[in-house]
Design a protein around this motif. Structure first.
Motif, PDB file in Angstrom:
ATOM      1  N   ARG A 179      60.299 -10.442  18.789  1.00 36.26           N
ATOM      2  CA  ARG A 179      61.622 -10.948  18.210  1.00 36.26           C
ATOM      3  C   ARG A 179      62.247 -10.039  17.383  1.00 36.26           C
ATOM      4  O   ARG A 179      63.437  -9.867  17.318  1.00 36.26           O
ATOM      5  CB  ARG A 179      61.048 -12.193  17.529  1.00 36.26           C
ATOM      6  CG  ARG A 179      62.212 -12.970  16.763  1.00 36.26           C
ATOM      7  CD  ARG A 179      62.005 -14.380  16.705  1.00 36.26           C
ATOM      8  NE  ARG A 179      63.110 -14.935  15.972  1.00 36.26           N
ATOM      9  CZ  ARG A 179      63.186 -15.206  14.715  1.00 36.26           C
ATOM     10  NH1 ARG A 179      61.973 -15.223  13.988  1.00 36.26           N
ATOM     11  NH2 ARG A 179      64.136 -15.824  13.929  1.00 36.26           N
ATOM     12  N   ILE A 183      65.988  -8.867  17.462  1.00 39.20           N
ATOM     13  CA  ILE A 183      66.861  -8.691  16.275  1.00 39.20           C
ATOM     14  C   ILE A 183      67.381  -7.363  16.116  1.00 39.20           C
ATOM     15  O   ILE A 183      68.669  -7.194  16.027  1.00 39.20           O
ATOM     16  CB  ILE A 183      66.138  -9.157  15.136  1.00 39.20           C
ATOM     17  CG1 ILE A 183      65.860 -10.703  15.339  1.00 39.20           C
ATOM     18  CG2 ILE A 183      67.129  -8.941  14.097  1.00 39.20           C
ATOM     19  CD1 ILE A 183      64.976 -11.257  14.062  1.00 39.20           C
ATOM     20  N   ALA A 186      70.066  -6.958  18.916  1.00 39.11           N
ATOM     21  CA  ALA A 186      71.425  -7.449  18.539  1.00 39.11           C
ATOM     22  C   ALA A 186      72.056  -6.547  17.305  1.00 39.11           C
ATOM     23  O   ALA A 186      73.499  -6.627  17.458  1.00 39.11           O
ATOM     24  CB  ALA A 186      70.999  -8.980  18.096  1.00 39.11           C
TER      25      ALA A 186
ATOM     26  N   MET B 373      72.011 -13.490  13.610  1.00 35.87           N
ATOM     27  CA  MET B 373      71.502 -13.034  14.778  1.00 35.87           C
ATOM     28  C   MET B 373      69.910 -13.299  14.974  1.00 35.87           C
ATOM     29  O   MET B 373      69.366 -13.680  15.695  1.00 35.87           O
ATOM     30  CB  MET B 373      71.333 -11.467  14.549  1.00 35.87           C
ATOM     31  CG  MET B 373      72.858 -10.893  14.707  1.00 35.87           C
ATOM     32  SD  MET B 373      72.986  -9.128  14.669  1.00 35.87           S
ATOM     33  CE  MET B 373      73.972  -8.686  13.364  1.00 35.87           C
ATOM     34  N   ALA B 374      69.196 -13.622  13.808  1.00 36.26           N
ATOM     35  CA  ALA B 374      67.820 -14.041  13.727  1.00 36.26           C
ATOM     36  C   ALA B 374      68.098 -15.591  14.511  1.00 36.26           C
ATOM     37  O   ALA B 374      67.035 -15.937  15.267  1.00 36.26           O
ATOM     38  CB  ALA B 374      67.459 -14.209  12.504  1.00 36.26           C
ATOM     39  N   ALA B 375      68.772 -16.200  13.756  1.00 32.51           N
ATOM     40  CA  ALA B 375      69.004 -17.453  14.502  1.00 32.51           C
ATOM     41  C   ALA B 375      69.136 -17.663  15.966  1.00 32.51           C
ATOM     42  O   ALA B 375      68.593 -18.507  16.851  1.00 32.51           O
ATOM     43  CB  ALA B 375      70.007 -18.433  14.013  1.00 32.51           C
ATOM     44  N   ASP B 378      65.930 -16.677  17.851  1.00 35.01           N
ATOM     45  CA  ASP B 378      64.871 -17.838  17.586  1.00 35.01           C
ATOM     46  C   ASP B 378      64.549 -18.414  18.620  1.00 35.01           C
ATOM     47  O   ASP B 378      65.395 -19.301  18.994  1.00 35.01           O
ATOM     48  CB  ASP B 378      65.248 -18.534  16.375  1.00 35.01           C
ATOM     49  CG  ASP B 378      64.100 -19.450  15.936  1.00 35.01           C
ATOM     50  OD1 ASP B 378      62.849 -19.290  16.421  1.00 35.01           O
ATOM     51  OD2 ASP B 378      64.186 -19.948  14.746  1.00 35.01           O
TER      52      ASP B 378
END
Lengths: 907, 380
Positions: A179, A183, A186, B373-375, B378
């Motif tokens: 994850r 991130i 992104a 971005m984390a959302a 997720d």
């Protein structure tokens, strides 16, 4: 990646196909004596998994069996990512590569890739580090560089940079997690949209973000605003100029009014002065009238004065003229006497000069007689000399005739004939008979016409050609005959005769043929000729000056002239004439020359004439003085008759002088007034000039105003303020947009940098795991009690030093060979352990721990067993006894090659 | 002599062609609204039967406005159908080549531009005393020249300036608080101040007033959009003044400091409930803290402001709440969470270890980006 089976054919020592199978996913020990093909088997696996199938060259050729030309072929069956795969690679001849996947449904391998794509995919399975075309060096093995240790090469050199990065990435990926990686991806993606990864600067060009276009738009808006401001400011300035020009116009209008007023003032002043001018002119006219009257009074006064003076002067002149007439009369008489004396002296002189002429004539005749006499004597002498010279010539001509002599040509010819004769005689002598006759007694010998008298005992030689005939007088006739005359002798004789005949004819005139005589004759002749020439030359010289006839005639004429003079002895006559002449000269010197006497007479005559003329003038002056006195007396009488005397004239003069002074003063006043008028006129001109200038300035200002108003009107048409407002609004909009974007970009950048920094810190932390894992291996090998030592690896994960429990850093080079290979072994296993977290790796150790003692080797087996839980380990060894106790799959390669059962399961 | 009743419309500060930098994309609309407001005023003049109109300066924002605009303004003035008396102001002073020399003024006989400081006869026997501004800046009281005789006639002054006690950044054209009384004027019509203000004299009678601008010009102008209908019954009486609403635009400025999670939704509701959004220019300034999970609400608010109002702008200086650490726990342990914690700390304006080159706003925004971005990543 787990290797399950390997088949090798035509590969070095494996000429025939050999299949090694039964590899477990844990520890595998492949053992065989030296030369059985363990390392070859490892090489075959390596090349199958890494090398491009199309490799060629010497190194590739080395894969062939030693004495065969079979194509090296390898099959490797392996498990990867949960599936079973088979790689089939054939090298050199009809090289090929095929990757097949096991299809459970069909229970067979099905090809999925071929050729280069198959090569590439296999390499990706191995570790994602692609090898270049050709045989891969260890540096190109990728992760296998860490996991595979070739025979005797356990030492781990510096990893290739990309491999080290790959390892770190792998470590980081483990740290970050899936994850976290998403991130980061992104964030990276958004960061890359704004910035270039390499420089961290904003992207430009095609891939530029909207931020850049916003910046450009903002710049355009700024430029637009600047232009709008400029136009607006221009309009404002124009407005200010219009205002200033209007003020200027107003100021100039005031100036024009003032200057106009000044002109009127000056014109008034000028007119005032012009009114005074008339009065001044009248005064001037009065002055001129007074001046005229004064002049007239003074003239009368002068006339009277002049008449009286004239009377006085002329009376004195009359007296003087009378006295002068008397003096001149006396002088005239004296001069007339002197003139008579001069005339008498002139006559005497003329007589003396006449006598002198006669004496000079006599003297000249005597001189001519003497000259004739001298000419006769001189000509007679020259005539005698000429006659003597002519006689000498006649005599020399006679001697010349009497002295014949051969010419030089005759002499030359004669000498030549004598030479010819001598040579002919010499030739004849050579052909002659010689008779030597010695007489015992005196006798006469006749030889032809020649007679020779010989004394007793005298020797006589006769030489003659052909025949000698002589007569000894009184004794005998002797004839000596030779062989006869030869033709040559005859010719010589003829020639001799001819020469003698010619020579005789040549000198016949001279009576001798002797050369010396002939030459003497010639010398004599030459001497006579020279004497003759000299005589001729002398005669000719005399004839040149005068011919004989001339001399004779000259003598005759002189004699005739002398006779005509009839003077007797000319010498004596000349002496008498000279004495008479001397006497005449003496008489002349006494009376002087007639010329001087004539000059004296002329002077006297002129003096008489001059005095006579002066006398006449004196008489004339006397008459004139008398007339003048009478005329002046007449004038005075006339003035007195008019009542004008000196007193009355003086009074009139004084009166007119006063009137003139008054008029002159008035005139001066008038002139001064005129001066003022000129100034006034100039003032008017100046004022008008000023006025004109002011008008021009006003016009100029008005023109400028009109121009600026026109300009302002134009600018107002442009609505500069409205444009400015819109430009400012647009700029504000763009600034807001840009600020929003800029904030986002800066935030993304900060996020990216913060995340990158955090990631670097995390990776740095996990790098320590490699060191710790390696230390655990070393501790297991008994090198160090746990926790008492530490290992330091470099950035590329090669071991650097070992730090002892006391904190001392021992460089790797300072360790023993066994310790050093164990450190490298530990680091390799540690790296493999770290990488094993991603996927179970395959570790190959080809007889690598050669310096490790048996005791430690036993511990190595334990370590391998422990790590085999997470990775496939293949140990290739020629010492199976060392691993006999290991929980492993044991594969006897020799038995495999011999076809026997070769695999034993773990104990 | 003054008739029985005189009706005068007093207006000022039209500022036609005004720059509206602060109105962003709505600038053109703002300018257009000023013309509309003038037209409304003209119709009111006609409707109320005014005897004449007084325009007390700053009719135009500048001399160099569009000529078409000048013509349009003259048309509107002429449409009042009664005499209109205009004086210049500090924005459009009476100078050579000024907007007042535009030819369109000569086409409207009822529109009188008062160019000199001299009494002017107006309808109904009223005497006007125009104080003409001849420069952009002047430190003298423009009304001091006026000495209106007490002759039984109605004397009305027109001036443009700042009455004492009115705070202005530019103290030009100062006007004494008792200027009307001292000059003997019955009424002094003022311009320059954009809000309507009435000034009673010592006897309590209103003798001078600002009409306010006919259409508000910017944020912070509370009021405005007005004109005055001044009715004189007699010179002795205080005029009757009625405030006419001519403006339409509303310039709303909202400044909030958020502290609770409930405040953002409340603000949203409050703004959503505002009427006349299409004529409202709204500026919202937010300070304080917010929970990162309120980001969506914040964006909705911004969308509402930007999308539904004539002009809207949200200036957010919010920072994530320091106590809001829950979401960071949802981040994977490691660099991501480390970075989030660091940014969270830096986003606090009071933070002491934030590098000097990093601004709290940027850090807050970065944190917000990370949050988004984390959302997105997720899995839950």
């Amino acid at each position: 990646m787990i290797v399950r089976e390997v088949t090798v054919e035509g590969f070095k020592c494996f000429a025939s196909a050999v299949t090694v199978s039964g590899f477990s996913e844990g520890l595998n020990v492949v053992y065989a004596p030296n030369g059985t093909g363990k390392s070859t088997l490892f090489e075959a696996i390596r090349r199958a998994l890494i090398d491009h199938h199309g490799v060629s060259g010497k190194d590739a050729e080395s894969m062939r069996p030693w004495d065969r030309t079979l194509p090296p072929t390898v099959w490797v069956t392996l498990d990867h990512a949960g599936e079973r795969w088979r790689v089939h690679k054939r090298f050199l001849d009809a090289a090929t590569c095929e990757l097949s996947r096991w299809d459970s449904a069909e229970s067979r391998f099905i090809a999925v890739e071929r050729g280069e794509r198959a090569d590439e995919r296999v390499r990706m399975m191995l570790g994602r580090t692609g090898a270049p075309r050709g045989l891969s060096r260890e540096a190109h093995w990728g992760l296998a560089q860490v996991l595979w240790a070739p025979q005797g090469a356990i030492e781990l050199g510096p990893l290739a940079p990309e491999l080290a990065a790959r390892v770190r990435e792998s470590l980081a990926a483990q740290v970050v997690g899936a994850r976290g990686a998403a991130i980061e991806a992104a964030v990276g993606s958004k960061y890359n949209a704004y910035f270039t990864p390499a420089t961290g600067k904003l992207r430009v060009g095609k891939r530029a973000s909207q931020l850049v276009s916003l910046q450009n738009t903002l710049e355009q808006a700024r430029a637009g605003l600047a232009r709008a401001k400029e136009n607006y400011e221009r309009a404002r300035q124009c407005e200010a100029r219009v205002l200033a020009l209007q003020e200027r116009c107003a100021a100039h209008e005031t100036s024009v009014r003032e200057s106009e007023h000044q002109v009127r003032e000056r014109e008034r002043a000028r007119d005032t002065i012009m009114a005074q001018q008339t009065r001044a002119i009248e005064a001037s006219m009065r002055m001129r009238e007074s001046e005229s009257a004064l002049r007239e009074a003074r003239a009368e006064w002068d006339t009277l004065k002049r008449a009286r003076n004239e009377i006085e002067a002329q009376t004195r002149a009359l007296d003087e003229a009378l006295q002068e007439t008397d003096r001149e009369q006396m002088l005239l008489e004296t001069e007339r006497l002197s003139l008579a004396e001069a005339v008498a002296r002139e006559q005497a002189s003329e007589q003396a000069e006449e006598a002198l002429g006669a004496s000079e004539g006599a003297l000249a005749r005597a001189a001519r007689a003497v000259a004739h006499h001298d000419a006769i004597v001189e000509s007679a002498q020259r005539l005698a000399a000429l006659d003597r010279a002519i006689e000498a010539v006649v005599q020399s001509e006679g001697v010349l005739r009497d002295t014949p002599a051969p010419t030089s040509a005759v002499l030359k010819r004669s000498r030549q004939l004598q030479a010819d004769r001598a040579s002919t005689l010499a030739a004849l002598e050579a052909h002659s008979l010689t008779l030597t006759l010695t007489v015992e007694r005196a006798m006469v010998v006749h030889q032809g016409a020649q007679t020779v008298s010989l004394e007793a005992g005298e020797r006589h030689v006769v030489r003659a050609p052909g025949r000698i005939a002589l007569t000894l007088e009184g004794l005998a006739s002797v004839s000596v005959i030779g062989d006869g005359l030869s033709d040559a002798t005859a010719k010589l004789l003829d020639k001799k005769q001819q020469i003698e005949a010619i020579a005789a004819a040549l000198v016949a005139d001279w009576g001798t043929d002797d050369a010396d005589e002939l030459m003497a004759l010639t010398a004599r002749r030459n001497e006579v000729e020279r004497a003759h020439a000299q005589a001729c030359a002398r005669r000719d010289a005399l004839l040149t000056s005068a011919r004989r006839e001339v001399l004779v005639e000259r003598i005759a004429r002189a004699r005739e002239a002398l006779t005509s003079l009839n003077m007797g002895d000319p010498i004596e006559a000349l002496a008498g004439a000279r004495e008479a002449h001397e006497r005449v000269l003496e008489a002349l010197s006494r009376v002087g020359s007639s010329r001087d006497a004539r000059a004296t007479r002329g002077q006297r005559e002129r003096a008489v004439q001059g005095i006579a003329e002066r006398l006449a003038l004196s008489r004339e002056r006397t008459h004139r003085a008398k007339d003048a006195v009478e005329a002046a007396q007449g004038t005075v009488s006339a003035l007195e008759a008019r009542g004008l005397d000196e007193h009355a004239a003086l009074r009139r003069i004084e009166h007119n002088e006063l009137a003139f002074d008054a008029a002159r003063t008035a005139e001066a006043h008038a002139k001064r007034a005129l001066d003022g008028l000129e100034n006034a006129r100039e003032e008017v001109q100046r004022a008008m000039q000023r006025h004109k200038q002011e008008l021009a300035l006003l016009q100029q200002a008005r023109d400028g105003l009109r121009t600026e108003e026109g300009r302002l009107d134009e600018l107002r048409n442009g609505a500069t303020f409205a444009v400015l407002g819109r430009a400012e609004e647009e700029l504000a909009d763009r600034e807001q947009d840009l600020a929003r974007q800029m904030l986002e970009a800066e935030a993304i950048k900060l996020l990216h940098e913060t995340l990158t920094a955090a990631r670097s810190e995390a990776v740095a932390r996990v790098s320590g795991e490699v060191e710790r894992e390696a230390m655990r291996v070393l501790s297991a090998l008994g090198q160090s009690p746990a926790g008492t030592m530490s290992l330091t690896v470099s950035e590329d994960f090669s071991p650097l030093s070992v730090r002892t429990g006391t904190g001392l850093a021992v460089p790797l080079g300072a360790l023993s060979g066994g310790e050093r290979e164990q450190v490298h072994f530990a680091v390799r296993l540690a790296l493999a352990a770290v990488l094993a977290r991603e996927e179970r790796p395959m570790v190959v150790l080809d007889d690598v721990l050669v310096a490790t003692d048996d005791e430690r080797l036993t511990r190595v087996v334990g370590v391998l067993e422990a790590h085999a839980k997470d990775m496939q380990i293949i140990v290739l060894t020629c010492h199976p006894e060392r691993y006999r106790a290991a929980i492993a799959r044991h594969i006897d390669l020799r038995a495999v090659r011999e076809g026997a059962t070769a695999v034993t399961s773990p104990v | 002599m003054v008739g029985p009743m005189v009706r005068v419309i007093h207006t000022a500060d039209w500022q036609m062609g005004m720059r509206a930098v602060h109105a962003g994309s709505a600038a053109e609309r703002v300018r257009a609204e000023r013309l509309d407001a003038a037209e409304r005023l003209a119709s009111m003049v006609r409707a109320r039967g005014a005897d004449f109109v007084l325009v007390c300066g700053d009719t135009f924002e500048d001399h160099h406005v569009d000529r078409a605009l000048v013509s349009r303004v003259v048309e509107i003035l002429a449409s009042c159908r009664c005499p209109v008396y205009i004086i210049s102001g500090n924005h459009d002073p009476m100078v050579p080549g000024s907007v007042w020399s535009d030819a369109s003024f000569r086409t409207a006989p009822t529109v009188h531009v008062l160019r000199e400081q001299a009494p002017v006869e107006a309808p109904c026997g009223v005497v006007l005393w125009p104080c003409v501004a001849t420069a952009r800046h002047d430190e003298n009281d423009p009304t001091r020249w006026i000495v209106a005789p007490q002759d039984g006639r109605l004397h009305v002054g027109l001036a443009h300036g700042t009455v004492e006690s009115v705070h202005r950044e530019e103290p030009w054209y100062p006007i004494a608080r008792d200027a009307a009384e001292r000059a003997g004027l019955h009424y002094l019509a003022l311009g320059h101040f954009h809000l309507p203000v009435l000034y009673p004299d010592s006897a309590g009678r209103v003798r001078m007033a600002y009409s306010g601008t006919h259409e508000p010009t910017r944020f912070g102008e509370k009021g405005g959009g007005t004109a005055l209908l001044v009715t004189f019954d007699s010179p002795d009486k205080s005029p009757e003044i009625e405030q006419l609403q001519t403006g339409r635009l509303r310039w709303v400025q909202v400044e909030r400091t958020l502290r609770e999670r409930t405040e953002l939704p409340a603000l949203f509701a409050e703004l959503a409930a505002l009427e006349g959004k299409d004529t409202t220019l709204l500026r919202v300034r937010l300070e304080g803290v917010f929970a990162l999970d309120e980001q969506e609400s914040l964006e909705s608010l911004a969308e509402l402001v930007r999308g539904q109002f004539l002009y809207g702008r949200v200036e957010s200086h919010l920072r994530p709440a320091p106590t809001d650490a829950r979401w960071t726990e949802t981040l994977p342990v490691g660099p991501t969470r480390d970075a989030a914690l660091k940014l969270s700390r830096w986003a606090d304006p009071e933070c002491t270890d934030r590098p000097a080159e990093i601004q709290a706003d940027v850090a807050a925004r970065a944190l917000l980006e990370l949050y988004v971005m984390a959302a997105e990543t997720d899995p839950s």
